[in-house]
Scaffold this motif. Structure first.
Motif, PDB file in Angstrom:
ATOM      1  N   SER A 302      19.095  56.557  19.197  1.00 53.14           N
ATOM      2  CA  SER A 302      19.786  57.307  18.137  1.00 53.14           C
ATOM      3  C   SER A 302      19.916  56.464  16.886  1.00 53.14           C
ATOM      4  CB  SER A 302      21.182  57.699  18.608  1.00 53.14           C
ATOM      5  OG  SER A 302      21.105  58.425  19.800  1.00 53.14           O
ATOM      6  N   MET A 304      18.099  55.691  14.427  1.00 55.34           N
ATOM      7  CA  MET A 304      17.039  54.780  14.007  1.00 55.34           C
ATOM      8  C   MET A 304      16.517  55.170  12.617  1.00 55.34           C
ATOM      9  SD  MET A 304      16.670  52.349  16.129  1.00 55.34           S
ATOM     10  CE  MET A 304      18.448  52.449  16.357  1.00 55.34           C
ATOM     11  N   PRO A 305      16.057  54.178  11.865  1.00 55.46           N
ATOM     12  CA  PRO A 305      15.639  54.463  10.485  1.00 55.46           C
ATOM     13  C   PRO A 305      14.482  55.461  10.400  1.00 55.46           C
ATOM     14  CG  PRO A 305      15.098  52.191  11.147  1.00 55.46           C
ATOM     15  CD  PRO A 305      15.995  52.748  12.184  1.00 55.46           C
ATOM     16  N   GLU A 306      13.614  55.476  11.406  1.00 50.95           N
ATOM     17  CA  GLU A 306      12.479  56.402  11.340  1.00 50.95           C
ATOM     18  C   GLU A 306      12.967  57.853  11.361  1.00 50.95           C
ATOM     19  OE1 GLU A 306      12.764  54.047  13.770  1.00 50.95           O
ATOM     20  OE2 GLU A 306      11.412  52.512  12.974  1.00 50.95           O
TER      21      GLU A 306
END
Lengths: 496, 496
Positions: A302, A304-306
């Motif tokens: 959860s 995450m930058p992507e």
């Protein structure tokens, strides 16, 4: 009682209009490149609708259909999309529950689908119908939600084939809010609509959306019958559908962010277009649920930058298509309601708000990658919703000139605490949270050194203790109870 | 050793170029209105420079000066601002430490100024020089920081008049990074510059910025001599200054967001212009530290939506003026490293990144409204910096076409885990955190049910145990030690 009074003080969130301009991750040219790639996927590879009714409808519309593979021309997709409303209202039997979901508004829905709760003693265990009722009571009492989650946590003590009846029953009895019905298959969707109509009346629902149905895709490039049956039942009853490709980055999409977006956008476009084929003007939301996958453990990650970047691009696409979009707020992978849970949730909140998401789903309670509904976190998130609302609305210039007069009055080296402008406006100027704690360290120690989880559990207990069921006509309640009893007799509790 | 190897695996962050477009809170017309209000404040009310040298310089420049009140015409302010660089480099004795601070880059600095630590046993207590050394060791080892905080925590076991010597000594010995020197008064600033020159050489520092000085304003509308002396010492030595009005919303600014911005922008403009008056081309950053104040307790509140909005507008203003700007990341008011700490920190991180802040200050360790440096949180924040870096960089289209070939290869209903594109790219496509935990609940229980605070404390212990001091010429080290000893003899340890 204190909690009840506090909840009363603040009415439930209604339509929230964005005052900020969204963060944008790709240029208009890059956005066009992704859009064209999605159309190429639909035209060249096609998408599977594993459902005979949908296949027949696509054929009749003139699409290129081979078995279950539907290949779509961009023009047909965009023509269908043009029929979709860019905003619509949801409401309920309480006429004060009325809000707009649109391209420039923000709404909050509670979490969905947890098989476990972290309860008011902080214990993690399988969730029951009693827990679901408590979650709906919290949703009803806390002002930070527009839409009740429906299946916030799973009533695992009820046989799977009967669950949808009890889930809808609790949504309709414990809350008077718009809510999520069940869409997994024709019968469950039809039961959901039938139960909504008992409480709201068929005529009212023909005119007003009171329910939303969550229709998940099967990435890559598959929509299956179970979900499409639910879609049709909801759309035909003039209720809202949320169309959600389900992305596990690098597992069911390529290990590349823009290509992942192109694929999920192709999936979404096909379902959005199909919805308008079923009923032109159908109320729908561009959904998607995305996580990246840990290449160490295979676990979903959860915050995450992507995914933050992907969300912002979905926002850009949705605005291009003129369709409201959803993202996932408050998601966390934490195993306890600790700092990780806070970091991950706030990243999801801020990423959704900064990208101007129109529906913030799972905006309350989501921990352990969705496997737990944390009652303490639900209370914390409900407050976060109010903070995020204030951010989304942006800045008002209404009192700007008066405030500048105060600057002139105070001058260098003064202070504003006693100034007339401050006394008049400080309450509205700055929000004052109740769960986030701003005591000094010494005050906090005197008050028992409670961490956020403990404070939230106590607050949740207070709220549930002070809960009062919203009014529901006795005859309707009896009809609803009878419907559940009748359907339980008709449906085998064993899974076929 | 594991920690050391892990730290080695990932080189320290260098120049981070933004790939996203910032969230914007006000329209260009509204921005102009704020800008004009700031100029009107400087022209009509004026600002106090409580410092004889600055008063003389402003008079010579042709400003309207009455005692300490300086009234500035917009044209003079904007002419001075035009001399400021829109980007500059910082570096250090380690030539690999070289990065750009600019209008389109992001940098991270560790927290500053805590009088207490939450130590590796989780105990909160007054901080000492041993703690500061540990904090600098962590900063040196963790890859998520560009700039060492200098006075990350206060060495309260050292007499105040001697502290700056030991703080600079630790920055120069424990780290080989660019760092924050001390600016509180002429002598301390000059000592800081002198100590930097011992290690780096005067000639190198005349050409390169290795230090930054934090120059705080005194809102409303005052800059005092202590800070201005520090400013001049740093600027004359070609080092960087960070000019920070200090905003307590509704206490030293009006209870109105755009008017608060207009006032703090007036304060910042005056100091930015003054810096260019002292030395045209001086390297500087538009700073500001803002919190709203609880009207219940008077306590500063972190992560509030008003400050998030204010930050985004400061970003819009800084881009208009062509000057890099800073915000505050990772700030929290929590009294323990719990979910509140996570929520508030991540809101600050995401708000800074979405607004494209150029320096993320206090991006590590800040809890309890800055009264505590939490060692565990420092490790968590260092990882957040890496996640935020990835978000800030945006999306690459480098592999887009290859990835779309994978979509064609896999088709509907397949999966990507074994695909050649996935195997080649998954490591770069999705970041994999180490402190955030993605184990299943069962795996997490087997590993000891550790919450984030506990995992971070263990990691911090590992890192400190594996720390190795960066190389420093023995003669220079001896000269540095001798400088501290000499200055301690010259300076009385009692505050005058």
């Amino acid at each position: 009682m204190v909690a009840a009074r506090e909840a009363e003080k603040r009415p439930r969130v209604s339509t929230i209009k964005y005052g900020i301009r969204p963060v944008e991750v790709v240029s208009p040219e890059q956005l066009e490149r992704i859009h064209q790639a999605s159309l190429a996927i639909l035209r060249e590879i096609g998408i599977e609708f594993r459902d005979e009714t949908a296949i027949r409808q696509w054929k009749e519309a003139g699409a290129d259909v081979k078995e279950h593979r539907v290949r779509l021309e961009g023009e047909m997709v965009m023509d269908l999309l043009a029929k979709a409303p860019s905003s619509f209202e949801m409401t309920s039997r309480d006429p004060s529950q009325r809000f707009e979901i649109g391209l420039d508004t923000m709404t909050f829905g509670a979490m969905q689908g947890a098989p476990n709760v972290r309860d008011l003693q902080g214990v993690r265990r399988a969730s029951t119908i009693a827990d679901l009722r408590d979650m709906n009571r919290l949703t009803q009492m806390l002002p930070g939600f527009h839409i009740a989650g429906g299946f916030t946590c799973e009533p695992t003590d009820i046989a799977v084939p009967w669950r949808h009846l009890h889930i809808n029953h609790s949504s309709l009895v414990e809350t008077n809010m718009p809510f999520f019905g069940l869409t997994t298959g024709r019968e469950r969707a039809e039961d959901s609509i039938a139960m909504g109509r008992i409480v709201h009346g068929k005529e009212f629902m023909d005119q007003n959306a009171v329910m939303m149905g969550h229709v998940s895709g099967n990435s890559p490039l598959v929509w299956d019958a179970t979900m499409l049956e639910g879609l049709r039942a909801f759309v035909e009853a003039n209720q809202v559908v949320l169309l959600s490709p389900f992305v596990l980055g690098a597992a069911n999409t390529p290990a590349d962010i823009p290509a992942t977006i192109a694929q999920l956008n192709a999936e979404a476009l096909a379902a959005l277009a199909y919805t308008q084929l079923v009923r032109p003007g159908a109320k729908m939301i561009y959904g998607q649920y995305s996580v990246s996958v840990s290449m160490r453990s295979g676990a979903p990650m959860s915050g995450m930058p992507e995914v933050t970047l992907l969300n912002a691009v979905i926002g850009q696409l949705a605005r291009r298509y003129g369709v409201p979009w959803r993202t996932t707020a408050s998601q966390s992978s934490a195993k306890t309601f600790d700092a990780q849970s806070g970091y991950e949730s706030a990243v999801a909140y801020m990423s959704g708000a900064s990208a101007c998401a129109n529906l913030m789903m799972h905006a309350g309670g989501w921990d352990e990658a969705g496997l737990v509904c944390c009652m303490a976190k639900f209370v914390a998130d409900a407050e976060q919703n109010l903070l995020i609302e204030k951010y989304a609305k942006g800045i008002s210039f209404e009192n700007f000139d008066d405030a500048l007069e105060a600057v002139r009055r105070i001058g260098p080296g003064g202070h504003y605490l006693g100034d007339s402008f401050t006394l008049k406006h400080f309450k509205d100027a700055f929000i004052a949270p109740e769960i986030l704690d701003y005591l000094s360290y010494e005050q906090w120690k005197v008050k028992g050194s409670k961490d956020m989880a403990q404070r939230c559990r106590e607050k949740a207990k207070d709220i549930i203790a002070s809960y009062e069921q919203p009014p529901l006509d006795v005859a309707l309640r009896e009809e609803l109870d009878a419907f559940v009893a009748k359907r339980q007799e008709e449906i085998s509790p064993s899974i076929a």
